[in-house]
Write an enzyme that holds these catalytic residues in place. Sequence first.
Site, short mmCIF file in Angstrom:
data_model
loop_
_atom_site.label_atom_id
_atom_site.label_comp_id
_atom_site.label_asym_id
_atom_site.label_seq_id
_atom_site.Cartn_x
_atom_site.Cartn_y
_atom_site.Cartn_z
N GLU A 1 -83.46 -10.82 47.97
CA GLU A 1 -83.09 -10.28 49.31
C GLU A 1 -84.34 -9.32 49.50
O GLU A 1 -84.63 -8.58 48.71
CB GLU A 1 -81.71 -9.67 49.53
CG GLU A 1 -80.70 -10.48 49.10
CD GLU A 1 -79.39 -10.09 49.70
OE1 GLU A 1 -78.42 -10.73 50.20
OE2 GLU A 1 -78.99 -8.92 49.01
N CYS B 1 -79.56 0.48 50.19
CA CYS B 1 -79.78 0.81 48.75
C CYS B 1 -78.66 0.53 47.76
O CYS B 1 -77.61 0.95 48.20
CB CYS B 1 -80.41 2.23 48.75
SG CYS B 1 -81.86 2.84 49.39
#
Length: 356
Positions: free
Chosen positions: A92, A326
């Site tokens: 990703e 994150c």
Amino acid sequence: MSLTRIEYLRQRLRALGAKPAHEQRVLRAWVQGHALDHGPRAAEHSLPLALRNALPALSAELDGLVRLRSEHPGEDGSARLLVELGDGQTVESVQLLRDGLCVSSQVGCAVGCVFCMTGRDGLLRQVGSAEIIAQVVLARRRRPVKKVVFMGMGEPAHNLDNVMEAIELLGLYGNIGHKNLVFSTVGDPRVFERLPRGPVKPALALSLHTTDAALREKLLPRAPRITPDELVELGERYARDTGYPIQYQWTLLEGINDSEAEIDGIVRLLAGKYAIMNMIPYNTNEGLDFKRPDAERAAEIARSLHRRGVLTKLRNSAGQDVEGGCGQLRARHDPSVVKLVPRTRRAAASPLAGSQ
């Protein structure tokens, strides 16, 4: 030979008669997202015939390094891109605000940070340097990219040759300032040996997360055994050598690393250092029993550190609503399903809660 590494592409170009200037022209065109024959002069006047004839097939092969499997736009203008590699594995990338891009350097991760989804299945394979650049090219064909951060899936230090090859190409031919290339790592002695020697010296982001060495071993169970004090000392040396402040990354976990003792520890380590502390409130992941402090507590921590001489930025990760923040990236196989945990959910107490 598959073109998964930049060096393999260079070898292919040389075999087709490319001289250094021809090689640079093709590499520059590719990394900037242009057609391979793009340049100030027509290809027929500046590229060898064998190379010109091979460009269509070469272009198709480079385009086949990655393909966009699905796009997940965030409400904040970011977008999580599920990218399929040539062998069917997926990584990703995240298109960030202000022309930034977060790229992945591995399929999975071996570090196993307990609050991160990427390493739940361990390390599946390395991502080649050309596959890293292909993520940038894919993103550039969608919107401008002026900053690339190696903060996606994987630990860049565990794929150092490929990551440094990609950084060199981006810094020399990709129209990206060297300080806008950010190498993120949990800390590895090889990083501090290798980065200062390269022609492109990226900015450095060090995942700190706690000032307590014993707690850090629990949070980052397979990271190199570098204490927080040692990590900051190595980081400070690199910051002074390059002229870029170190970005220290701190995933803020309620009841684990948000205490007054940790604030005191940060001040002890970072006050007076050439550094920025990035406080990142934990991004919710289904099945992980961690939670972020409330907004006021996070803001108070940042204010307290500022008052005591540590430049601190409270950062909310881009794309959290589409699991692009994150610690949320992973190798997914069903892009039609995006499972999110409601922000109102109160996770069970973490098994690490009693560590401090």
